[in-house]
Every structure is written in structure tokens, then in C-alpha cells.
Design a protein around this motif. Structure first.
Motif, short mmCIF file in Angstrom:
data_model
loop_
_atom_site.label_atom_id
_atom_site.label_comp_id
_atom_site.label_asym_id
_atom_site.label_seq_id
_atom_site.Cartn_x
_atom_site.Cartn_y
_atom_site.Cartn_z
N ARG A 300 0.84 -1.21 0.00
CA ARG A 300 0.00 0.00 0.00
C ARG A 300 0.87 1.26 0.00
O ARG A 300 0.55 2.26 -0.65
CB ARG A 300 -0.92 -0.01 1.22
N VAL A 301 2.01 1.19 0.73
CA VAL A 301 2.92 2.34 0.76
C VAL A 301 3.51 2.59 -0.62
O VAL A 301 3.64 3.73 -1.07
CB VAL A 301 4.04 2.12 1.81
N LYS A 302 3.86 1.51 -1.33
CA LYS A 302 4.40 1.65 -2.69
C LYS A 302 3.40 2.32 -3.62
O LYS A 302 3.75 3.18 -4.42
CB LYS A 302 4.79 0.27 -3.24
N LYS A 303 2.13 1.93 -3.51
CA LYS A 303 1.08 2.55 -4.33
C LYS A 303 0.94 4.03 -3.98
O LYS A 303 0.74 4.88 -4.86
CB LYS A 303 -0.25 1.82 -4.11
N THR A 304 1.03 4.33 -2.69
CA THR A 304 0.94 5.72 -2.24
C THR A 304 2.10 6.54 -2.79
O THR A 304 1.94 7.69 -3.20
CB THR A 304 0.91 5.79 -0.70
N GLU A 305 3.29 5.93 -2.81
CA GLU A 305 4.47 6.61 -3.36
C GLU A 305 4.25 6.98 -4.83
O GLU A 305 4.61 8.08 -5.27
CB GLU A 305 5.70 5.71 -3.24
N VAL A 306 3.66 6.05 -5.59
CA VAL A 306 3.39 6.30 -7.01
C VAL A 306 2.41 7.45 -7.17
O VAL A 306 2.58 8.32 -8.04
CB VAL A 306 2.84 5.01 -7.69
N GLU A 307 1.38 7.47 -6.31
CA GLU A 307 0.38 8.54 -6.39
C GLU A 307 1.00 9.90 -6.09
O GLU A 307 0.66 10.91 -6.72
CB GLU A 307 -0.77 8.25 -5.42
N VAL A 308 1.93 9.93 -5.13
CA VAL A 308 2.62 11.19 -4.79
C VAL A 308 3.51 11.62 -5.95
O VAL A 308 3.53 12.78 -6.36
CB VAL A 308 3.46 11.03 -3.50
N ALA A 309 4.27 10.65 -6.50
CA ALA A 309 5.17 10.95 -7.62
C ALA A 309 4.41 11.46 -8.83
O ALA A 309 4.89 12.36 -9.55
CB ALA A 309 5.97 9.70 -7.99
N ASP A 310 3.20 10.92 -9.06
CA ASP A 310 2.40 11.33 -10.21
C ASP A 310 1.62 12.62 -9.97
O ASP A 310 0.95 13.12 -10.88
CB ASP A 310 1.41 10.21 -10.59
N GLY A 311 1.69 13.11 -8.74
CA GLY A 311 1.00 14.35 -8.42
C GLY A 311 -0.49 14.19 -8.17
O GLY A 311 -1.23 15.17 -8.18
N THR A 314 -1.12 14.90 -2.41
CA THR A 314 -0.01 15.67 -1.83
C THR A 314 0.76 14.80 -0.84
O THR A 314 0.20 13.84 -0.27
CB THR A 314 -0.52 16.91 -1.09
N PRO A 315 2.03 15.12 -0.59
CA PRO A 315 2.79 14.39 0.42
C PRO A 315 2.12 14.42 1.80
O PRO A 315 2.19 13.44 2.55
CB PRO A 315 4.13 15.14 0.45
N ALA A 316 1.45 15.52 2.13
CA ALA A 316 0.79 15.63 3.43
C ALA A 316 -0.34 14.61 3.55
O ALA A 316 -0.50 13.94 4.58
CB ALA A 316 0.24 17.05 3.63
N VAL A 317 -1.15 14.49 2.49
CA VAL A 317 -2.25 13.51 2.50
C VAL A 317 -1.68 12.10 2.55
O VAL A 317 -2.17 11.23 3.28
CB VAL A 317 -3.14 13.69 1.25
N ALA A 318 -0.62 11.86 1.77
CA ALA A 318 0.01 10.55 1.75
C ALA A 318 0.54 10.16 3.13
O ALA A 318 0.37 9.02 3.58
CB ALA A 318 1.14 10.53 0.73
N ALA A 319 1.20 11.11 3.82
CA ALA A 319 1.74 10.85 5.15
C ALA A 319 0.63 10.48 6.11
O ALA A 319 0.78 9.57 6.94
CB ALA A 319 2.51 12.07 5.65
N GLU A 320 -0.51 11.17 6.01
CA GLU A 320 -1.66 10.86 6.88
C GLU A 320 -2.19 9.46 6.60
O GLU A 320 -2.52 8.70 7.52
CB GLU A 320 -2.75 11.91 6.67
N GLN A 321 -2.25 9.09 5.30
CA GLN A 321 -2.73 7.75 4.93
C GLN A 321 -1.82 6.66 5.48
O GLN A 321 -2.27 5.64 6.00
CB GLN A 321 -2.82 7.64 3.41
N ILE A 322 -0.51 6.89 5.37
CA ILE A 322 0.46 5.90 5.89
C ILE A 322 0.37 5.80 7.40
O ILE A 322 0.44 4.71 7.99
CB ILE A 322 1.88 6.27 5.45
N ALA A 323 0.21 6.95 8.07
CA ALA A 323 0.07 6.94 9.55
C ALA A 323 -1.16 6.14 9.96
O ALA A 323 -1.13 5.41 10.97
CB ALA A 323 -0.01 8.36 10.07
N GLU A 324 -2.23 6.24 9.18
CA GLU A 324 -3.46 5.48 9.49
C GLU A 324 -3.22 3.98 9.40
O GLU A 324 -3.83 3.20 10.12
CB GLU A 324 -4.58 5.89 8.50
N MET A 325 -2.32 3.58 8.48
CA MET A 325 -2.02 2.15 8.32
C MET A 325 -1.42 1.54 9.58
O MET A 325 -1.53 0.34 9.81
CB MET A 325 -1.06 1.94 7.16
N LEU A 326 -0.77 2.35 10.38
CA LEU A 326 -0.09 1.86 11.58
C LEU A 326 -1.01 1.77 12.79
O LEU A 326 -0.62 1.28 13.83
CB LEU A 326 1.10 2.76 11.91
N ARG A 327 -2.24 2.25 12.60
CA ARG A 327 -3.17 2.25 13.76
C ARG A 327 -3.85 0.89 13.89
O ARG A 327 -4.00 0.17 12.94
CB ARG A 327 -4.20 3.36 13.61
#
Length: 327
Positions: A300-311, A314-327
Motif C-alpha cells: 500500500r505504501v508503494k502505491k501511495t508513493e506512485v500517487e505522490v510521484a504522479d501528483g 499531496t505528500p501531506a495527504v500521503a503521510a496521513e494515509q500511511i500513519a493510518e495504516m499503523l493504527r
């Protein structure tokens, strides 16, 4: 340590007795990525905590060619001749990519590496700088529990590694070369602010006058900057790692700093702050390890990285999504 159940009780007993092989095994345990080894290492370091904290912890930095290895060899032998036991550890971000240079440095620490009262250990050769620094901290505690009186922590790299070493030692020594001129122009303000002392090496032969001039220039530079502690104004000394001239004075300044910091209470507070920073550093490492260890999260993190790279996000939204994965 593979294939056998770990006997941490025996390891602890041997390490407390100053057994060098036991110290090497304990540090290897700390550096291991196996979860059972990591759990055993945590228990080992926790159990040994009462045996730690008594050593003089000195961080040493300087640009390539300044003579760090020769300085450590000469200073280490000076201390051993006075009945001290000396451990040398390294924080080397280049080791993450290349295997680092301290193994080569051991050949330039010929006397120290041959001494039974010295122990030289390179940093781990993989992971992030934060991970390397964390393992070096634990290795430092193990060296103290094994009876080493002085722990010299060498930063082979620059920048972030200097801050990491400063955050785990009592005294941060910056080595400089004679002929300040251009070097003074290029000196990093951040490094000077971290340093508890500047020592100009290679003050021998025809270099003595140049070293004295460099020291005077560095003193002038230090007057512009505020010291880290109101109880200690970083001195500038000259010495020769090659001949040993000035090494006794250099060490005395380190002891003077310890006395001043202890008397003012800064010594205890600095170590307490370092412990808290260490905790947060370890927590960050544990969280990153979870991100890497769980295959589902990793994908899921790899997919999020691709979405950030493709614009697309935003990195802020991506960081929040990754943080949610750890909950």
C-alpha cells in the motif's frame, strides 16, 4: 548465535567480567535484525544498565585527512599507558553504502588495535544513519558494562552524523588542520556550535607556526558564536597526533569540561536529554520497521508513493494515509 538458544545470563556474566569475546557477541546481538535477537538485546542492555554511565564519552569529528585515526591511536595509547581501558566505536553513514572506512582505519590505529586494553568496533554496514546511531549507543553501553573507562565515538561522515555523535557523547571534539585561511572560510557554523573544543592537528615541524595562526583564527571565530553551555567556553588547542605533543593538554581539557559540567549540573541534564532523544529515535526506527515488515502495508505504501510521484495526492495527504495504516 545462530542455531542455539541464547544464554543472555551467561553472556552478561562474561561481559561484566570484561571478556572481549563476550562483548563482541553482545554487540553482534544488538546489531542483529532478527526479532528474537532484538528482544534478547533489549533485555540484555536493560539488565546491564546499572553497570553503565561511568565512562568518559568523547565524540571526535573532522574532515578527511585531518588525522582522526592517528589522533585516536595516539590518544588511546596515552590513556592506556595511564591505566585506562579504551573502546573506539564509529558512526559512519558511508558504511550504509560502501562498508565504511573504519576497518581500514584499524590499520592506522596499529598500536591501539594490538593492545589488550583497547577495543575497536566499526558501525553496522546497513540501515539508515538513525539505525546506525542507535546501535552505536547500545554498543557504547555494552562497552561501559564491560569495564571500559573511555569510549571514543568517531564520526567518519559529515553533517547529520556529527549531530548524532554529539547527541550520544559528553564531549564533542572537532579536529582541524593548520593553515586556517580557506578552511576558516569554509568552516561549518553548525559544527563549531556543536564543538566543546577545537583541536588543530599536525602542529609539528614546519607546521607549528601555521597551526598557532589557525588556532588564533578559530578562537576569533568562536567569540562570535554563543557557547552551548554558559559554564563552558570551547577552547582551541594545538597538538600533534604524530609526535604526541599536546595530547596530554588536550585530554586535560576534556577532564576540565567534565568537572565544570558536573559542578553546574549540566552533565546530568545533558545525559538525561540524550536518553529522551534516544527513546524518540528508537521509536521512529520501530515505526519504520513496521512499515517495512508488513507485506500488505508495504504494498500500500508503494502505491501511495506512485500517487505522490504522479501528483495525484499531496505528500501531506500521503503521510496521513500511511500513519493510518499503523493504527
Amino acid at each position: 548465535m545462530t542455531g542455539k538458544a541464547l544464554d543472555t545470563g551467561k553472556l552478561m556474566k562474561e561481559l561484566r567480567a570484561g571478556n572481549r569475546a563476550a562483548l563482541a557477541r553482545a554487540i553482534t546481538l544488538v546489531e542483529s535484525r532478527r526479532s528474537d535477537h532484538q528482544a534478547a538485546a533489549r533485555d540484555l542492555v536493560q539488565a546491564l544498565l546499572p553497570d553503565t554511565g561511568k565512562a568518559v564519552r568523547v565524540g571526535i569529528t573532522g574532515s578527511p585527512g585531518v588525522g582522526k585515526s592517528t589522533t585516536i591511536d595516539t590518544l588511546g595509547m596515552f590513556l592506556i599507558e595511564r591505566g585506562q581501558k579504551v573502546a573506539v566505536l564509529a558512526v559512519d553513514p558511508s558504511s550504509i553504502r560502501t562498508g565504511g572506512s573504519i576497518l581500514g582505519d584499524k590499520t592506522r590505529m596499529a598500536r591501539l588495535s594490538a593492545s589488550g586494553d583497547a577495543y575497536i568496533r566499526p558501525s553496522p554496514t546497513s540501515g539508515t544513519l538513525g539505525g546506525v546511531a542507535a546501535k552505536t549507543r547500545e554498543s557504547m553501553l555494552l562497552c561501559e558494562a564491560a569495564g571500559f573507562d573511555v569510549v571514543l565515538v568517531e564520526t567518519v561522515g559529515i553533517g547529520q552524523s556529527e549531530t548524532a555523535v554529539c547527541d550520544m557523547t559528553d564531549f564533542f571534539l572537532a579536529l582541524m588542520l593548520p593553515g586556517a585561511g580557506d578552511e576558516l572560510q569554509g568552516i561549518k557554523k553548525g559544527l563549531v556550535e556543536l564543538a566543546d573544543m577545537i583541536a588543530v592537528n599536525k602542529a609539528d615541524g614546519d607546521n607549528v607556526k601555521r597551526a598557532d595562526r589557525a588556532a588564533a583564527d578559530y578562537r576569533s571565530a568562536l567569540r562570535i558564536l554563543g557557547p552551548r553551555s554558559e559554564h563552558w567556553h570551547p577552547p582551541v588547542v594545538t597538538f600533534s597526533a604524530l609526535t604526541g605533543a599536546g595530547v596530554e593538554k588536550l585530554w586535560q581539557k576534556i577532564l576540565d569540561h567534565r568537572d565544570a559540567m558536573t559542578a553546574s549540573g549540566d552533565f546530568t541534564s545533558r545525559r538525561q536529554q540524550q536518553q529522551v532523544k534516544w527513546m524518540w529515535s528508537m521509536l521512529e526506527q520501530r515505526l519504520m520497521a513496521r512499515l517495512r515488515a508488513d507485506p500488505a502495508i508495504r504494498n500500500r505504501v508503494k502505491k501511495t508513493e506512485v500517487e505522490v510521484a504522479d501528483g495525484r495526492i499531496t505528500p501531506a495527504v500521503a503521510a496521513e494515509q500511511i500513519a493510518e495504516m499503523l493504527r
